[in-house]
Design a protein around this motif. Structure first.
Motif, PDB file in Angstrom:
ATOM      1  N   TYR A 143     -17.725 -74.582  -2.294  1.00 45.06           N
ATOM      2  CA  TYR A 143     -17.549 -75.221  -0.993  1.00 45.06           C
ATOM      3  C   TYR A 143     -16.428 -76.261  -0.998  1.00 45.06           C
ATOM      4  O   TYR A 143     -15.769 -76.476   0.016  1.00 45.06           O
ATOM      5  CB  TYR A 143     -18.833 -75.916  -0.559  1.00 45.06           C
ATOM      6  CG  TYR A 143     -19.975 -75.004  -0.210  1.00 45.06           C
ATOM      7  CD1 TYR A 143     -20.333 -74.775   1.120  1.00 45.06           C
ATOM      8  CD2 TYR A 143     -20.739 -74.376  -1.196  1.00 45.06           C
ATOM      9  CE1 TYR A 143     -21.402 -73.961   1.454  1.00 45.06           C
ATOM     10  CE2 TYR A 143     -21.805 -73.560  -0.874  1.00 45.06           C
ATOM     11  CZ  TYR A 143     -22.131 -73.347   0.449  1.00 45.06           C
ATOM     12  OH  TYR A 143     -23.190 -72.526   0.770  1.00 45.06           O
ATOM     13  N   ARG A 154     -25.673 -65.612   0.005  1.00 43.82           N
ATOM     14  CA  ARG A 154     -24.725 -66.694   0.204  1.00 43.82           C
ATOM     15  C   ARG A 154     -23.310 -66.277  -0.200  1.00 43.82           C
ATOM     16  O   ARG A 154     -22.332 -66.617   0.461  1.00 43.82           O
ATOM     17  CB  ARG A 154     -25.171 -67.910  -0.616  1.00 43.82           C
ATOM     18  CG  ARG A 154     -24.415 -69.190  -0.300  1.00 43.82           C
ATOM     19  CD  ARG A 154     -24.742 -70.271  -1.314  1.00 43.82           C
ATOM     20  NE  ARG A 154     -26.143 -70.623  -1.370  1.00 43.82           N
ATOM     21  CZ  ARG A 154     -26.674 -71.731  -0.872  1.00 43.82           C
ATOM     22  NH1 ARG A 154     -25.890 -72.594  -0.239  1.00 43.82           N
ATOM     23  NH2 ARG A 154     -27.959 -71.994  -1.004  1.00 43.82           N
ATOM     24  N   ALA A 155     -23.187 -65.522  -1.301  1.00 46.28           N
ATOM     25  CA  ALA A 155     -21.861 -65.158  -1.806  1.00 46.28           C
ATOM     26  C   ALA A 155     -21.095 -64.266  -0.830  1.00 46.28           C
ATOM     27  O   ALA A 155     -19.873 -64.379  -0.709  1.00 46.28           O
ATOM     28  CB  ALA A 155     -21.988 -64.462  -3.162  1.00 46.28           C
ATOM     29  N   ASP A 194     -19.840 -66.456   2.174  1.00 47.17           N
ATOM     30  CA  ASP A 194     -18.928 -67.564   1.890  1.00 47.17           C
ATOM     31  C   ASP A 194     -17.801 -67.599   2.915  1.00 47.17           C
ATOM     32  O   ASP A 194     -17.069 -66.615   3.076  1.00 47.17           O
ATOM     33  CB  ASP A 194     -18.355 -67.390   0.476  1.00 47.17           C
ATOM     34  CG  ASP A 194     -17.487 -68.553   0.042  1.00 47.17           C
ATOM     35  OD1 ASP A 194     -17.572 -69.639   0.656  1.00 47.17           O
ATOM     36  OD2 ASP A 194     -16.713 -68.374  -0.921  1.00 47.17           O
ATOM     37  N   GLN A 195     -17.687 -68.709   3.654  1.00 51.41           N
ATOM     38  CA  GLN A 195     -16.664 -68.921   4.684  1.00 51.41           C
ATOM     39  C   GLN A 195     -16.832 -68.000   5.904  1.00 51.41           C
ATOM     40  O   GLN A 195     -15.967 -67.959   6.778  1.00 51.41           O
ATOM     41  CB  GLN A 195     -15.251 -68.745   4.102  1.00 51.41           C
ATOM     42  CG  GLN A 195     -14.899 -69.700   2.993  1.00 51.41           C
ATOM     43  CD  GLN A 195     -14.576 -71.093   3.494  1.00 51.41           C
ATOM     44  OE1 GLN A 195     -14.248 -71.298   4.660  1.00 51.41           O
ATOM     45  NE2 GLN A 195     -14.686 -72.068   2.620  1.00 51.41           N
ATOM     46  N   ASN A 249     -18.662 -73.507   6.663  1.00 47.34           N
ATOM     47  CA  ASN A 249     -19.304 -72.672   5.649  1.00 47.34           C
ATOM     48  C   ASN A 249     -20.832 -72.769   5.696  1.00 47.34           C
ATOM     49  O   ASN A 249     -21.492 -72.954   4.673  1.00 47.34           O
ATOM     50  CB  ASN A 249     -18.805 -73.048   4.250  1.00 47.34           C
ATOM     51  CG  ASN A 249     -18.815 -71.854   3.305  1.00 47.34           C
ATOM     52  OD1 ASN A 249     -19.299 -70.774   3.641  1.00 47.34           O
ATOM     53  ND2 ASN A 249     -18.296 -72.041   2.110  1.00 47.34           N
ATOM     54  N   VAL A 261     -21.213 -70.192  -4.887  1.00 46.77           N
ATOM     55  CA  VAL A 261     -20.184 -70.301  -3.853  1.00 46.77           C
ATOM     56  C   VAL A 261     -19.492 -71.649  -4.012  1.00 46.77           C
ATOM     57  O   VAL A 261     -20.156 -72.661  -4.237  1.00 46.77           O
ATOM     58  CB  VAL A 261     -20.795 -70.176  -2.447  1.00 46.77           C
ATOM     59  CG1 VAL A 261     -19.800 -70.582  -1.369  1.00 46.77           C
ATOM     60  CG2 VAL A 261     -21.275 -68.746  -2.203  1.00 46.77           C
ATOM     61  N   ASN A 280     -15.325 -60.528   1.534  1.00 43.13           N
ATOM     62  CA  ASN A 280     -16.144 -60.894   0.383  1.00 43.13           C
ATOM     63  C   ASN A 280     -16.757 -59.666  -0.281  1.00 43.13           C
ATOM     64  O   ASN A 280     -16.883 -59.612  -1.513  1.00 43.13           O
ATOM     65  CB  ASN A 280     -17.242 -61.867   0.811  1.00 43.13           C
ATOM     66  CG  ASN A 280     -16.704 -63.224   1.223  1.00 43.13           C
ATOM     67  OD1 ASN A 280     -15.637 -63.643   0.774  1.00 43.13           O
ATOM     68  ND2 ASN A 280     -17.429 -63.915   2.077  1.00 43.13           N
TER      69      ASN A 280
END
Length: 464
Positions: A255, A325-326, A329-330, A424, A253, A61
């Motif tokens: 989901y 959060r970005a 992500d995952q 996630n 993000v 990311n």
């Protein structure tokens, strides 16, 4: 939508649980498909709930966001917003990749330094920081976002005693959100800019930051353009080093698939939830990916037809971004063991699945909302293919302790000993609200790397 199976019970007529299938990173699919026994062993051995953190995905990311800024022609530095997850492994990855960390407390700052991030790559945010945090920030050369004129004076006094110069951003309210509790008003900003020039031996004004609620790319670009103008004004008033604009976090993000999310919103109603719970709003789970959002923000026209990135280049301004959060992500998921199932299909039309653990480890309740993506069911024993609608509850004595209020359409009946996987969850979900309620120990985090060596996942407990 799961509509092919009949749900028994007199009150189940017309109930068709909506499937909100969570997107999966290939590494997570590999773990779930080829290494399920390892995940089950970890959960059984280390306790429920258990957080799995994936630094490799975090690192991917970072690369994507760097590429997005570069593609947009924008000079930018990335600071990982540490408040989004307490795991040490992400800080170590940030240090290895040469990005910074955004912190808002002395313990977070100490963790960032201990993880290998040098002070000049650490940003200090948060309103009205205490003197201990100021002293550490000055000592290590961190960039401090100042929220008030009073804080600016206190920071200058700390820098004077340390015989150092503190690097400062002035956090300013935007025209679009003038009532925010964060940042300086226009009059306060004017005073602070003058003070920075006056206190130049102790304060170096490096630029401006802002706080926004929401995920509007246009609003973030407009606010960033205001900060560019503030930089130009500060230079004219005696602060030549004002060349940074911090656009904050707030990068969305994705989901679930956008089509699925839009359909869910159209059909959503209180009858789909335990106790007819009605939520005022949800995170935009079907939003655009963060890298795409960066490109949109940087391409947004300002002052006519010029893009934000082009104006920044022309003005000699470099961006800072503070994604949390970005970047997560995952990059992690959470597993629970099913402790009990109350099958109420014959009376209420749905069941209540109680897990070992609580909603404190799935923190969307903190935002007065529901974590929307469906959990995955890992059955401990064969079960018939039969739609089983159920909400998911924690094992505390709180009526409000539900991980998922919505009636999930599980593909088969859920039994004690089964496992649920919430995908996630690394970004804000895992540990924002965790506490040793009922004297229960905090859940553990397991660091998994999938791509090392011979392809066999390697795991360890998180910790510097």
């Amino acid at each position: 939508m799961l509509t092919s199976r009949q749900v028994r019970g007199p009150r189940a007529a017309g109930l068709r649980p909506f499937a909100l299938t969570a997107l999966r990173h290939p590494s997570i699919s590999l773990l779930l498909e080829d290494h399920r026994n390892l995940l089950v062993d970890l959960l059984d051995g280390l306790g429920s709930p258990l957080h799995i953190v994936l630094p490799e995905v975090f690192e991917e990311n970072v690369v994507r966001l760097r590429e997005a800024f570069a593609d947009a022609g924008a000079a930018a530095d990335i600071l990982f917003a540490k408040k989004a997850n307490k795991a040490d492994c992400y800080v170590s990855s940030a240090a290895a990749l040469g990005i910074g960390v955004d912190v808002a407390s002395a313990p977070e700052l100490v963790k960032a330094l201990a993880g290998g991030v040098p002070g000049h790559r650490i940003g200090i945010s948060g309103p009205e920081k205490d003197d201990v945090l100021h002293a550490l920030a000055v000592q290590h050369g961190c960039l401090v976002a100042v929220d008030s004129v009073g804080e600016l004076r206190r920071l200058a006094a700390t820098a004077r005693l340390a015989r150092r110069q503190a690097d400062v951003l002035l956090r300013s309210r935007t025209a679009g959100q003038p009532a925010s509790r964060f940042g300086l008003s226009q009059a306060e900003r004017d005073t602070a800019v003058g003070l920075c020039a006056e206190l130049a031996p102790h304060i170096a004004l490096r630029g401006f930051s802002f706080h926004l609620n929401g995920y509007s790319a246009a609003e973030r670009a407009t606010a960033a353009n205001e900060m560019i103008e503030h930089c130009l004004g500060a230079r004219r008033r005696g602060s030549p080093s004002a060349d940074l604009v911090d656009i904050g976090g707030g990068l969305p993000v994705r989901y679930v698939e956008p089509r699925l999310w839009d359909e869910f919103l159209r059909q959503n109603e209180p009858a789909h939830y335990h106790a007819a719970k009605d939520f005022a709003g949800f995170y935009p789970y079907g939003g655009r990916p963060a890298a795409q959002a960066v490109r949109v923000i940087m391409a947004h026209p300002v002052d006519g037809s010029e893009s934000l990135a082009a104006k920044a280049r022309r003005s000699g301004v470099r961006f800072l971004a503070e994604p949390g959060r970005a970047l997560l992500d995952q990059a992690g998921f959470t597993m629970y063991r099913v402790q009990q199932v109350d099958d109420r299909r014959d009376t209420d039309g749905y069941g209540i699945v109680t897990v070992a653990g609580s909603s404190f480890s799935l923190s969307e309740q903190w935002f007065n909302s529901d974590y929307a993506p469906d959990p995955l069911l890992l059955s401990a024993r064969p079960a018939p293919d039969e739609l089983f609608p159920a909400c998911v509850a924690g094992s505390t004595c709180l009526e409000s302790d539900l991980l998922t209020w919505r009636k999930i359409g599980f593909p088969r009946p859920v039994h004690r000993g089964d496992r649920l996987v919430y995908l996630n969850t690394a970004g804000y979900q895992m540990d924002s609200n965790e506490s040793p309620f009922h004297d229960v120990a905090l859940p553990r985090k397991v660091v998994l790397r999938v791509g090392d060596g011979d392809g066999t996942p390697r795991w360890r407990l998180d910790g510097i």
